[in-house]
Design a protein around this motif. Structure first.
Motif, PDB file in Angstrom:
ATOM      1  N   SER A 180      55.009  18.896 -13.684  1.00 12.01           N
ATOM      2  CA  SER A 180      55.945  17.906 -14.237  1.00 12.01           C
ATOM      3  C   SER A 180      56.454  16.942 -13.170  1.00 12.01           C
ATOM      4  O   SER A 180      57.078  15.939 -13.472  1.00 12.01           O
ATOM      5  CB  SER A 180      57.163  18.575 -14.884  1.00 12.01           C
ATOM      6  OG  SER A 180      56.814  19.294 -16.042  1.00 12.01           O
ATOM      7  N   SER A 225      50.411  17.824 -18.168  1.00 11.06           N
ATOM      8  CA  SER A 225      51.782  17.445 -17.830  1.00 11.06           C
ATOM      9  C   SER A 225      52.491  16.826 -19.030  1.00 11.06           C
ATOM     10  O   SER A 225      51.862  16.231 -19.900  1.00 11.06           O
ATOM     11  CB  SER A 225      51.793  16.436 -16.674  1.00 11.06           C
ATOM     12  OG  SER A 225      53.136  16.064 -16.359  1.00 11.06           O
ATOM     13  N   TYR A 247      56.197  23.037 -13.791  1.00  9.44           N
ATOM     14  CA  TYR A 247      56.187  22.535 -15.170  1.00  9.44           C
ATOM     15  C   TYR A 247      57.523  22.862 -15.821  1.00  9.44           C
ATOM     16  O   TYR A 247      58.016  23.989 -15.700  1.00  9.44           O
ATOM     17  CB  TYR A 247      55.032  23.173 -15.945  1.00  9.44           C
ATOM     18  CG  TYR A 247      54.819  22.618 -17.332  1.00  9.44           C
ATOM     19  CD1 TYR A 247      55.039  23.407 -18.459  1.00  9.44           C
ATOM     20  CD2 TYR A 247      54.421  21.296 -17.522  1.00  9.44           C
ATOM     21  CE1 TYR A 247      54.856  22.908 -19.733  1.00  9.44           C
ATOM     22  CE2 TYR A 247      54.225  20.786 -18.794  1.00  9.44           C
ATOM     23  CZ  TYR A 247      54.442  21.594 -19.900  1.00  9.44           C
ATOM     24  OH  TYR A 247      54.266  21.093 -21.166  1.00  9.44           O
TER      25      TYR A 247
END
Ligand SMILES: Nc1nc2c(c(=O)[nH]1)N[C@@H](CN(C=O)c1ccc(C(=O)N[C@@H](CCC(=O)O)C(=O)O)cc1)CN2
Ligand code: GAR
Length: 220
Positions: free
Chosen positions: A18, A45, A100
């Motif tokens: 992320s 992502s 993430y």
């Protein structure tokens, strides 16, 4: 090459990012140096413009968007589509979460039982769960007065940070630390430990106790 030296095919990795993707880059570097029997097949992502996705594009690694960004709902995959893309399109064996920040859906958890790893920048079960990510974790650790912290690598279940722990490393926390200083100390250990854990899973060097605790066996 003698038959005995035949090598098993590399495991295909999906890496979820992320942000800047430094853990992804450390894992990718390990695959490129032959330190891991794996290859990054695809990067997923929620933020397609993030540094991790930019690195993937620079290295010719395909990227997928999941979930769709709030401001462009048509752009991302749905839950079932994500599982199909990873399994059928990219032949993924192992899923690696690397910074993430969204919840992995139950369908993906079920499809990749005992094959999804996550790294958390604190010693779980402390300082984990919803709301504990990135700098927020280190601010909470420093504020608590704890004297030790460090990365936790765990298998992923349907909740945040509650899956079985595979490995941890310990770094000191000094009462004079600013959160950024602790973050840098922990991140250095993350970059050392995570590739070792992913390599062990690629090599089949993780077994399970009857009570559901994983054991990582070191390579000789
Ligand atoms: N099913 C699972 N999904 C994910 C896990 C997991 O263990 N099981 N781990 C996280 C990673 N993580 C901690 O290691 C984590 C990431 C994000 C959050 C969080 O509170 N997120 C916010 C949204 C943040 C944002 O969008 O900027 C939220 O859900 O409100 C907690 C822990 C990855 N997925
Ligand atoms: N709860 C999840 C969480 O906080 N993950 C943390 O986000 C950072 C991502 O850095 P990176 O994008 O440079 O790898 C890492 O420190 C990782 O442990």
């Amino acid at each position: 090459m003698s038959l005995g030296s035949a090598q098993a095919p590399k495991k295909r990795l999906a890496v979820f990012v992320s942000g800047g993707g430094s853990n992804f880059r450390a894992i990718h570097a390990a695959t490129q140096q032959g330190a891991m029997a794996g290859e990054v097949a695809v990067v997923v992502s929620n933020a397609p413009a993030c540094g991790g996705c930019e690195y993937a594009r620079q290295h010719g690694i395909p990227t997928l968007t999941y979930p769709a960004p709030k401001d462009s709902p048509g752009e991302g995959l749905g839950d079932e589509e994500l599982v199909q893309q990873l399994t059928l399109e990219y032949g993924v064996d192992i899923v690696v979460l690397a910074g993430y920040l969204k919840l992995i859906p139950p369908g993906l958890v079920r499809a990749f039982k005992r094959r999804i790893l996550n790294i958390h920048p604190a010693l779980l079960p402390a300082f984990g769960g919803k709301g504990y990510y990135g700098g927020k974790v280190h601010r909470a650790v420093v504020a608590s007065g704890a004297r030790f912290s460090g990365p936790t690598i765990h298998f992923v279940d349907e909740e945040y940070d509650t899956g079985p722990i595979l490995a941890q490393a310990v770094v000191p926390v000094y009462p004079t630390d600013r959160p950024e200083q602790l973050a840098a100390r922990v991140l250095k250990e993350e970059h050392r430990l995570y590739p070792l854990c992913v390599a062990a899973l690629c090599d089949g060097r993780v077994t399970w106790r009857e009570d559901g605790i994983p054991i990582m066996w070191t390579a000789h």
